[in-house]
Design an enzyme around this catalytic site. Structure first.
Site, PDB file in Angstrom:
ATOM      1  N   SER A 409       0.839  -1.208   0.036  1.00  0.00           N
ATOM      2  CA  SER A 409      -0.114   0.031   0.090  1.00  0.00           C
ATOM      3  C   SER A 409       0.925   1.205   0.078  1.00  0.00           C
ATOM      4  O   SER A 409       1.974   1.190   0.569  1.00  0.00           O
ATOM      5  CB  SER A 409      -0.816  -0.002   1.216  1.00  0.00           C
ATOM      6  OG  SER A 409      -0.326   0.582   2.328  1.00  0.00           O
ATOM      7  N   ASP A 410       0.337   2.304  -0.417  1.00  0.00           N
ATOM      8  CA  ASP A 410       0.944   3.639  -0.436  1.00  0.00           C
ATOM      9  C   ASP A 410       0.929   4.094   1.162  1.00  0.00           C
ATOM     10  O   ASP A 410       0.115   3.589   1.852  1.00  0.00           O
ATOM     11  CB  ASP A 410       0.493   4.636  -1.321  1.00  0.00           C
ATOM     12  CG  ASP A 410       1.536   5.733  -1.745  1.00  0.00           C
ATOM     13  OD1 ASP A 410       2.119   5.938  -0.945  1.00  0.00           O
ATOM     14  OD2 ASP A 410       1.252   6.144  -2.825  1.00  0.00           O
ATOM     15  N   THR A 411       1.590   5.151   1.552  1.00  0.00           N
ATOM     16  CA  THR A 411       1.479   5.488   2.963  1.00  0.00           C
ATOM     17  C   THR A 411       0.121   5.991   3.499  1.00  0.00           C
ATOM     18  O   THR A 411      -0.461   7.014   3.062  1.00  0.00           O
ATOM     19  CB  THR A 411       2.646   6.596   3.044  1.00  0.00           C
ATOM     20  OG1 THR A 411       3.974   5.934   2.750  1.00  0.00           O
ATOM     21  CG2 THR A 411       2.699   6.952   4.459  1.00  0.00           C
TER      22      THR A 411
END
Length: 701
Positions: A409-411
């Site tokens: 996942s992205d942040t």
């Protein structure tokens, strides 16, 4: 089977390790094998032949088990050789064995990747101290109560970064993101200290350290985007690499960067962007390879193979390709880090066009893929952010495109950017994203809510085990279980070396694009008096102008202090666009006057003498305010740069280097044209009324 236990020795005293580093260092040893087209020791041991070539074992606290003439690390300190410690076995077998030994708490901690800080690194604090960064650990938690991107209160306070010892020993973290920009020696020493801590704890699972790009000149060197210029070799920006149209040199760049990263212990890259620059206002275009899917695919393939090799091995840096399924076609250019930019659309119906570079990444074997935050409109998929979107991650990415690696996942999609899932509780968000396909969660160091989700029975434990298995495979393939340590002296020697920078300097020159050359104004004639001004409004500086007046140069021209003294003006403009994390939801523009350029000043300057206009492109700027029928009569040449050096530019302007670059995107002729363009369509398909400078345009002398 006779097993003997040998006392552990510190890294510097490990005779087996010293043998591998005897002359040029372990990294060079591995690199030479890879460049020769041979398997690394780790790749060789993965084969079905179960070769028994002894790998280098780097260890600090683990004892050594001897089986005949072979040596193994007793990572869990039980006095016997477990399958996961046996480097002769296939990595799949080793990963299965380790999954079976891990507690639920260890598995959950293993599914998080968070920012970690070196001693003295306070860059994430609201009022950061300016301590000297050292190779020890920063043991202070960063607790966020406010969304760091939207500045709104969070429903639940999150530990964005945990103290390192606490993260390893209490939270069972083994994936970390390093953001600090410090010396190569300090990074290498810190990496060794981190690995020693991990080796001493629990099952002895090594850490993997990730970073955003560290090898490029970039205008927006923001946390989470790019570290910018570092002690590593420094190359043009990604747009500049694409402008070179030199796949071989891009491959050399990636291989050089791989050696530098591995030398300091950074073995995972949050890069590169396979997104296409089809919405010219988007603030992340600087990190792309341009607007064309085929060109971007070539670049993505080259950098992936350069960093990873044909398959992951002991000399590789694992690549995380982002942001699936392509973040370019955002509405009005606004970015989904913010709620005002959370929608992504396809008015031209070109979703498949945006998938091409990701297909190239998958074909090249990218270790991981990162989905973006956006909600897709105009598609058959659920209107929920990509991290939550089972149709996008399972049906499209896994089933249709055949991706087998890690979905990272992205942040912050759980706590900060849960677009389309705001109504769900935190445990429900974890459930939906896990079932959609997320294996590794970025943005939180605290496993509490994920652990609650798993222990409550909300998700099938098989999902957890599957994710942990994928993550372990990456570590085994990288050889981290055998030797996660680096030779600090070798890192100091190789990283940013002259040989590496010489290659980067060539790339600087090859990335420059000559767009207009009226009356053969370029190259500059010998003895020409040149007024050379670079124009970039930086925060905290009183003037955007910097005049080049060096008398110590190797050019057969004379630099003067005023335009009145000059025969020729060279004006190098870098528009001061608003950085991504300064966004406030207001409309985005590409005209120079809306991007910190005083067009009246520029026009008065260019009216004084014949001018070479140099534009540094981080977006496809609209330059009609200074380059139209009224104002361009004195502009005899136009040059495009994408992050380069002054020396490289002067080499081109004076004819020492014949320009060869080509534009990586189309620049619009006006702001009106920008408003009419379709966000998912490349500029070269927008029709004849759209472009000023066309994609693939570029002249030579």
């Amino acid at each position: 089977m006779k097993v003997e236990i040998q006392n552990a020795a510190p890294l510097q005293g490990n005779s087996t390790l010293r043998k591998g580093m005897k002359h040029a260092g372990l990294a060079l040893f591995v690199a030479s094998i890879m460049l020769a087209g041979m398997d690394t020791p780790v790749q060789a041991q993965n084969s079905r032949s179960k070769a028994t070539r002894q790998p280098v074992l780097g260890h600090r606290s683990a004892k050594i088990l001897k089986v005949g003439a072979l040596e193994f690390k007793d990572l869990n300190k039980n006095g016997k050789l477990d399958k996961y410690e046996d480097w002769r076995l296939p990595n799949d077998v080793r990963a299965n064995d380790l999954v079976s030994k891990m507690s639920v708490e260890e598995k959950v901690g293993f599914m998080l990747i968070s920012t970690t800080r070196l001693q003295g690194d306070w860059s994430f604090d609201e009022n950061p101290r300016k301590d000297v960064i050292g190779s020890g650990f920063n043991e202070v938690d960063i607790v966020r109560k406010i969304n760091m991107f939207t500045h709104k209160p969070l429903d639940y306070p999150m530990i964005y970064a945990a103290g390192t010892t606490k993260g390893v020993t209490q939270f069972h973290l083994r994936h970390f993101i390093i953001r600090a920009n410090t010396t190569n020696k300090i990074i290498a020493e810190w990496s060794n200290n981190l690995q020693a801590l991990c080796e001493s704890n629990g099952l002895g699972i090594p850490a993997i350290v990730a970073s955003n790009p560290r090898n490029h000149i970039t205008k927006d060197a923001s946390i989470g985007l790019s570290v910018g210029k570092t002690g590593f070799s420094t190359w043009p920006g990604e747009l500049g690499l694409a402008a070179m149209r030199d796949v071989k040199l891009v491959s050399e760049f990636a291989d050089i960067a791989r050696q530098e990263w591995a030398a300091v212990g950074i073995r995972k890259g949050y890069m590169y962007m396979a997104d296409l620059a089809t919405e010219p206002r988007w603030q992340r275009i600087e990190g792309t390879f341009g607007e064309d899917a085929d060109l971007a695919s070539e670049m993505i393939k080259a950098v992936t193979l350069g960093f990873q090799g044909q398959k992951l091995g002991a000399g590789s840096v694992a690549v995380t390709t982002k942001h699936f399924p392509g973040g370019g076609p955002v509405v009005d250019g606004q970015d989904p880090h913010f709620d005002w930019g959370k929608n992504q659309h396809y008015p031209g119906g070109m979703l498949e066009f945006h998938l091409k570079p990701f297909k190239a990444a998958i074909d090249a074997g990218t270790s991981a893929i990162m989905p973006y935050y956006s909600i897709p409109l105009d598609t058959k998929y659920e209107k929920v952010a990509f991290a939550y979107n089972k149709g996008v991650l399972q049906d499209l990415l896994r089933d249709q495109l055949g991706f087998k690696g890690i979905i990272n996942s992205d942040t912050g999609p759980i706590y900060m950017m849960p677009w389309g899932a705001e109504h769900l509780s935190l445990t429900e968000r974890y459930k939906k994203t896990m079932e959609a396909g997320i294996n590794l969660y970025s943005g939180s160091a605290d496993p509490t809510k994920l652990l609650e989700t798993v222990k409550s029975g909300m998700v099938d434990m098989k999902l957890v085990d599957n994710s942990v298995h994928r993550l372990l495979l990456e570590k085994f393939e990288l050889g981290l279980f055998e030797n996660p340590y680096v030779d600090v002296a070798y890192a100091e020697k190789i990283v940013g070396s002259k040989a590496f920078q010489d290659k980067a300097d060539l790339a600087y020159r090859k990335s420059i694009v000559l767009l207009r050359n009226e009356s053969s104004a370029l190259p500059l004639k010998k003895k020409t008096k040149v007024y050379f001004e670079s124009y970039f409004q930086k925060k905290g500086t009183p003037s955007p102008s910097n005049v080049y007046t060096s008398t110590n140069h190797n050019y057969d021209i004379e630099f003067v202090n005023t335009p009145e003294e000059a025969d020729q003006i060279v004006l190098w403009i870098t528009p001061g666009s608003k950085t991504l994390f300064d966004s406030d939801g207001s409309a985005l523009h590409l005209s120079l006057s809306k991007n910190a350029v005083d067009v009246d000043y520029v026009n008065k300057l260019t009216a004084k003498k014949p001018t070479i206009l140099v534009m540094n492109y981080t977006n496809p700027w609209v330059i009609d305010e200074i380059y139209d029928d009224k104002n361009k009569k004195n502009i005899k040449g136009v040059v495009a740069t994408f992050g380069t050096s002054t020396d490289a530019l002067l080499d081109v302007l004076t004819g020492k280097f014949n320009p060869s670059g080509k534009m990586p995107f189309t620049t619009p002729i006006s702001e009106e044209a920008v408003l009419k363009q379709r966000s998912d369509v490349p500029g070269y398909l927008e029709g004849p009324d759209y472009p000023l400078f066309k994609f693939d345009e570029g002249l030579r002398f």
